[in-house]
Enzyme design. Structure first.
Site, PDB file in Angstrom:
ATOM      1  CB  CYS A 155       6.333  26.082  26.504  1.00  0.00           C
ATOM      2  SG  CYS A 155       4.856  26.654  27.371  1.00  0.00           S
ATOM      3  CG  HIS A 178       0.814  30.068  37.283  1.00  0.00           C
ATOM      4  ND1 HIS A 178       0.657  28.738  37.579  1.00  0.00           N
ATOM      5  CD2 HIS A 178      -0.395  30.643  37.528  1.00  0.00           C
ATOM      6  CE1 HIS A 178      -0.587  28.510  37.978  1.00  0.00           C
ATOM      7  NE2 HIS A 178      -1.242  29.651  37.941  1.00  0.00           N
ATOM      8  CG  HIS A 208      -1.500  23.440  39.029  1.00  0.00           C
ATOM      9  ND1 HIS A 208      -1.932  23.557  37.729  1.00  0.00           N
ATOM     10  CD2 HIS A 208      -0.351  24.143  39.109  1.00  0.00           C
ATOM     11  CE1 HIS A 208      -1.062  24.288  37.052  1.00  0.00           C
ATOM     12  NE2 HIS A 208      -0.093  24.658  37.866  1.00  0.00           N
ATOM     13  CD  GLU A 234      -2.025  20.672  33.240  1.00  0.00           C
ATOM     14  OE1 GLU A 234      -1.027  21.429  33.298  1.00  0.00           O
ATOM     15  OE2 GLU A 234      -1.974  19.508  32.813  1.00  0.00           O
ATOM     16  CB  THR A 279       1.078  19.193  30.839  1.00  0.00           C
ATOM     17  OG1 THR A 279       0.790  20.449  31.462  1.00  0.00           O
ATOM     18  CG2 THR A 279      -0.113  18.682  30.065  1.00  0.00           C
ATOM     19  CB  SER A 336       3.331  23.205  38.303  1.00  0.00           C
ATOM     20  OG  SER A 336       3.682  21.863  38.393  1.00  0.00           O
ATOM     21  CG  ASN A 337       7.022  24.794  33.886  1.00  0.00           C
ATOM     22  OD1 ASN A 337       8.139  25.267  33.736  1.00  0.00           O
ATOM     23  ND2 ASN A 337       5.924  25.415  33.502  1.00  0.00           N
TER      24      ASN A 337
HETATM   25  S1  SF4 Z   1       1.316  22.014  28.614  1.00  0.00           S
HETATM   26 FE1  SF4 Z   1       1.884  23.877  29.745  1.00  0.00          FE
HETATM   27  S2  SF4 Z   1       4.127  23.834  29.860  1.00  0.00           S
HETATM   28 FE2  SF4 Z   1       3.496  22.356  28.276  1.00  0.00          FE
HETATM   29  S3  SF4 Z   1       3.537  23.446  26.307  1.00  0.00           S
HETATM   30 FE3  SF4 Z   1       1.472  23.647  27.132  1.00  0.00          FE
HETATM   31  S4  SF4 Z   1       1.460  25.541  28.339  1.00  0.00           S
HETATM   32 FE4  SF4 Z   1       3.583  24.955  28.006  1.00  0.00          FE
END
Ligand code: SF4
Length: 316
Positions: free
Chosen positions: A17, A46, A129, A131, A170, A229-230
């Site tokens: 991303c 990660h 986590h 974040e 997120t 996580s994602n």
């Molecule tokens: S919040 Fe995390 S998954 Fe979403 S664009 Fe940013 S780095 Fe990527």
């Protein structure tokens, strides 16, 4: 011996991303600007492949700031950091660059805004986590309460039900989060929150692509790390959307071929921190064993890009 036929459904969007892309660029540009070593607090993103690659270029990964010398630059990871971390770096007069994804910073700002308005904040996220730790760490201890499930919402004790706001991590499951937000609104009708939730475009798009292809897949391989996580959410979304077997693999070597015996279609996707080179490795491994027809399942086109911090754009 002829290979069995197989349809390979390839999800798009998948993989990197804009936030991950930017974080990696930040480390590379810091190495160019200041030379090695550059310290990175926590895995920048990660993914072991990405981290190992940056390590060979001169990055040193540490868990805490006290492992870094004062006189070398340090980068903070894309997941975000508690306020105490840049404060400590400033006190030690260190050079630091914050690679927190701008979409995570946006949640930090939201949380601060609610706090300043006197609201208590409920964060929907995963305990432990980075974040979640970073977002909760924007505010004094106790200002943010963490919930992970609808059951947590049922047990929640708040200071004042009429002065509440919520934010989210997120990279959550879009569907689970809808349920948790609904539970919060049912128990605390006055709670305020973002227009939708704080789940980012990349998480949303990757989950939507998996949902679209899952019913046509006998099996699904999600390229990603166990602590991503994602990526883990993509495995869950694939299984729930009708794919009987969904596996997280870091690389082609992790593929459990026995579990794929007899399958005629495999879906492939990748979490936001997994580089395309690893997706290609997995595709090549499948092509070694099967006569593959690739079907691209594209549910969105992404053109998001984030600028690196100004300090890296200026000459040394
Ligand atoms: S919040 Fe995390 S998954 Fe979403 S664009 Fe940013 S780095 Fe990527």
């Amino acid at each position: 011996m002829s290979k069995p036929p197989l349809t390979l459904h390839l999800a798009a969007p998948r993989g990197f991303c804009a936030g991950v892309d930017r974080a990696i660029k930040i480390v590379e540009m810091a190495l160019t600007k200041w030379g090695a070593p550059v310290y990175v607090r926590h895995e920048i993103v990660h993914n072991k492949y990405v981290v190992d690659d940056l390590r060979t270029k001169g990055a040193i990964f540490v868990e805490e700031l006290d492992e870094c010398p004062d006189d070398r630059p340090v980068i903070f990871s894309a997941h975000g950091v508690p306020k105490s971390v840049p404060a400590e770096a400033t006190a030690r007069e260190m050079i630091y660059v914050d690679a927190t994804c701008p979409l995570v910073s946006k949640v930090h700002i939201e949380a601060e805004r609610h706090h300043e308005a006197g609201l208590q904040i409920v964060m929907i996220g995963h305990d432990g986590h980075p974040e979640t730790i970073g977002t909760m760490g924007q505010l004094p201890p106790g200002a943010v309460i963490l919930v992970e499930t609808e059951d947590d919402v049922a047990r929640l004790e708040v200071r004042d039900a009429s002065a509440l706001a919520y934010v989210t991590q997120t990279t959550l499951s879009v569907d689970d989060t809808i349920g948790i937000v609904a539970a919060l609104k049912a128990r605390f009708p006055a709670i305020i929150g973002p227009h939708k939730e704080d789940i980012c475009y990349a998480t949303t798009n990757r989950q939507a692509a998996v949902k679209a292809m899952a019913p046509d897949c006998d099996a699904m391989l999600v390229v990603g790390a166990p602590n991503s996580s994602n990526s883990r959410r993509l495995v869950e979304v694939g299984a729930r959307a009708g794919c009987e077997y969904a596996q997280l693999v870091q690389r082609a070597d992790d593929i459990d071929w026995r579990s794929l015996t007899g399958v005629r279609s495999i879906g492939v996707t990748a979490g936001a921190s997994a580089p395309e080179v690893l997706v290609n490795e997995v595709i090549a491994a499948i092509q070694d064993r099967y006569d593959v027809t690739i079907n691209h399942v594209e549910t969105a086109v992404e053109n998001v890009e984030f600028k690196v911090p100004r300090v890296l754009r200026a000459p040394a």
